[in-house]
Motif scaffolding. Sequence first.
Motif, PDB file in Angstrom:
ATOM      1  N   ALA A 103      -6.407  -2.472  -8.298  1.00  0.00           N
ATOM      2  CA  ALA A 103      -6.622  -2.438  -6.848  1.00  0.00           C
ATOM      3  C   ALA A 103      -6.169  -1.103  -6.272  1.00  0.00           C
ATOM      4  CB  ALA A 103      -5.877  -3.584  -6.180  1.00  0.00           C
ATOM      5  N   LYS A 104      -5.054  -0.592  -6.777  1.00  0.00           N
ATOM      6  CA  LYS A 104      -4.573   0.709  -6.305  1.00  0.00           C
ATOM      7  C   LYS A 104      -5.593   1.802  -6.633  1.00  0.00           C
ATOM      8  CE  LYS A 104       0.416   0.158  -5.873  1.00  0.00           C
ATOM      9  NZ  LYS A 104       0.377   0.472  -4.427  1.00  0.00           N
ATOM     10  N   ILE A 118       2.513   3.802  -8.666  1.00  0.00           N
ATOM     11  CA  ILE A 118       2.597   3.208 -10.008  1.00  0.00           C
ATOM     12  C   ILE A 118       3.026   1.746  -9.935  1.00  0.00           C
ATOM     13  CG2 ILE A 118       3.834   3.335 -12.220  1.00  0.00           C
ATOM     14  CD1 ILE A 118       4.040   6.355 -11.786  1.00  0.00           C
ATOM     15  N   VAL A 119       2.512   0.949 -10.855  1.00  0.00           N
ATOM     16  CA  VAL A 119       2.898  -0.453 -10.996  1.00  0.00           C
ATOM     17  C   VAL A 119       3.803  -0.585 -12.216  1.00  0.00           C
ATOM     18  CG1 VAL A 119       2.090  -2.807 -11.377  1.00  0.00           C
ATOM     19  CG2 VAL A 119       0.769  -1.256  -9.918  1.00  0.00           C
ATOM     20  N   GLY A 127      -8.461  -0.943 -22.794  1.00  0.00           N
ATOM     21  CA  GLY A 127      -9.922  -0.890 -22.775  1.00  0.00           C
ATOM     22  C   GLY A 127     -10.485  -0.384 -21.460  1.00  0.00           C
ATOM     23  N   LYS A 128      -9.798  -0.687 -20.369  1.00  0.00           N
ATOM     24  CA  LYS A 128     -10.256  -0.264 -19.037  1.00  0.00           C
ATOM     25  C   LYS A 128      -9.500   0.966 -18.531  1.00  0.00           C
ATOM     26  CE  LYS A 128     -13.197  -3.625 -18.767  1.00  0.00           C
ATOM     27  NZ  LYS A 128     -14.657  -3.360 -18.816  1.00  0.00           N
ATOM     28  N   LYS A 129      -8.689   1.558 -19.418  1.00  0.00           N
ATOM     29  CA  LYS A 129      -7.951   2.795 -19.087  1.00  0.00           C
ATOM     30  C   LYS A 129      -7.120   2.654 -17.809  1.00  0.00           C
ATOM     31  CE  LYS A 129     -11.077   6.004 -21.473  1.00  0.00           C
ATOM     32  NZ  LYS A 129     -11.740   4.958 -22.271  1.00  0.00           N
ATOM     33  N   VAL A 130      -6.364   1.564 -17.755  1.00  0.00           N
ATOM     34  CA  VAL A 130      -5.471   1.346 -16.606  1.00  0.00           C
ATOM     35  C   VAL A 130      -4.208   2.171 -16.856  1.00  0.00           C
ATOM     36  CG1 VAL A 130      -4.313  -0.349 -15.151  1.00  0.00           C
ATOM     37  CG2 VAL A 130      -6.410  -0.979 -16.368  1.00  0.00           C
ATOM     38  N   ASP A 131      -4.206   3.397 -16.359  1.00  0.00           N
ATOM     39  CA  ASP A 131      -3.152   4.350 -16.707  1.00  0.00           C
ATOM     40  C   ASP A 131      -2.132   4.563 -15.590  1.00  0.00           C
ATOM     41  OD1 ASP A 131      -4.763   5.713 -14.954  1.00  0.00           O
ATOM     42  OD2 ASP A 131      -5.230   7.382 -16.302  1.00  0.00           O
ATOM     43  N   LYS A 173       0.826  -1.205   0.000  1.00  0.00           N
ATOM     44  CA  LYS A 173       0.000   0.000   0.000  1.00  0.00           C
ATOM     45  C   LYS A 173       0.861   1.256   0.000  1.00  0.00           C
ATOM     46  CE  LYS A 173      -3.976  -2.049   2.379  1.00  0.00           C
ATOM     47  NZ  LYS A 173      -4.828  -2.012   3.610  1.00  0.00           N
ATOM     48  N   ASN A 174       0.459   2.224  -0.790  1.00  0.00           N
ATOM     49  CA  ASN A 174       1.129   3.525  -0.860  1.00  0.00           C
ATOM     50  C   ASN A 174       2.603   3.417  -1.244  1.00  0.00           C
ATOM     51  OD1 ASN A 174      -1.257   5.012  -0.016  1.00  0.00           O
ATOM     52  ND2 ASN A 174      -0.872   4.181   2.032  1.00  0.00           N
ATOM     53  N   GLU A 175       2.923   2.418  -2.048  1.00  0.00           N
ATOM     54  CA  GLU A 175       4.267   2.320  -2.610  1.00  0.00           C
ATOM     55  C   GLU A 175       4.172   1.775  -4.027  1.00  0.00           C
ATOM     56  OE1 GLU A 175       6.873  -0.809  -0.941  1.00  0.00           O
ATOM     57  OE2 GLU A 175       5.208  -1.334   0.371  1.00  0.00           O
ATOM     58  N   ASP A 176       5.180   2.119  -4.832  1.00  0.00           N
ATOM     59  CA  ASP A 176       5.246   1.582  -6.185  1.00  0.00           C
ATOM     60  C   ASP A 176       5.509   0.081  -6.109  1.00  0.00           C
ATOM     61  OD1 ASP A 176       4.936   4.129  -7.295  1.00  0.00           O
ATOM     62  OD2 ASP A 176       7.101   4.493  -7.385  1.00  0.00           O
TER      63      ASP A 176
END
Length: 281
Positions: free
Chosen positions: A133-134, A142-143, A166-170, A59-62
């Motif tokens: 999930a983020k 960022i992942v 398609g799901k705009k996972v940006d 959580k709260n980390e790349d």
Amino acid sequence: MPTTQELQDFSQQVRRDIVRMVHAVSSGHPGGSLGCTEFFTVLYQEVMDYSTDFTMDGKNEDLFFLSNGHISPVFYSVLARSGFFPVSELATFRLINSRLQGHPTTHEGLPGIRVASGSLGQGMSVALGAAEAKKLNGDDKIVYTLHGDGELQEGQVWEAAMYAAGKKVDNIISTIDYNGQQIDGSTDHVLPLGDLKAKFEAFGWDVLEVKKGNDIDSVKAGLAEAKTRTGKGKPVCILMYTDMGHGVDFMSGTHAWHGKAPNDEQLASALAQNPETLGDY
């Protein structure tokens, strides 16, 4: 922030770790590991915001996911030298009951490892789940992912790529280690990849290229630019052109060292080309 020289020294020591680890057990994958050393160095020493107090939640980390898990030597070396576990543990690589298996595994409980990888083609799918999930949790980190170019011959990668756009996972940056080599020869010989930039763009990704993937400053600039492109409605892809076996002249630019360990004489030559900078384990 570390200087370019400090990053170069770090990556040079990592190269020593790679060839020593593989040599010690006469097995492993030095070629791709050497080719991605600058990428891992910059990612973990400068770019990512993470805690070495490792939790699987992240959580709260790349987050980083290695999809082409066979290049575990470079991953283990950088994790250890970034403070996730003792550098001395690198001496257990591929031994029975070691946490440092040939392909990273989660059941061994090794800090820094978030997914078992080795079955190619799966990393982007896993990373997309983490990225979504983020978003659901209001976490703006960022992942990051890394994939081999030969791995793109796996259909699941393109299913994931289609989903991401398609799901705009940006909030994902996926880097392709574009060295043109895989275990059975060149990618052009095994199964040509065509125009990867055009393909990812056609799938709806924002694509940038790092032409000098074994140059610290070029990798720094590429990752920095990629980060500025996140949050704009498109997943981001980096095509990173590297040299398989970079830094060891007899391993450079050939698939022959994809999964082959050096003998004693070859190890001595590789180490002579990469003098000790941070201390061997």
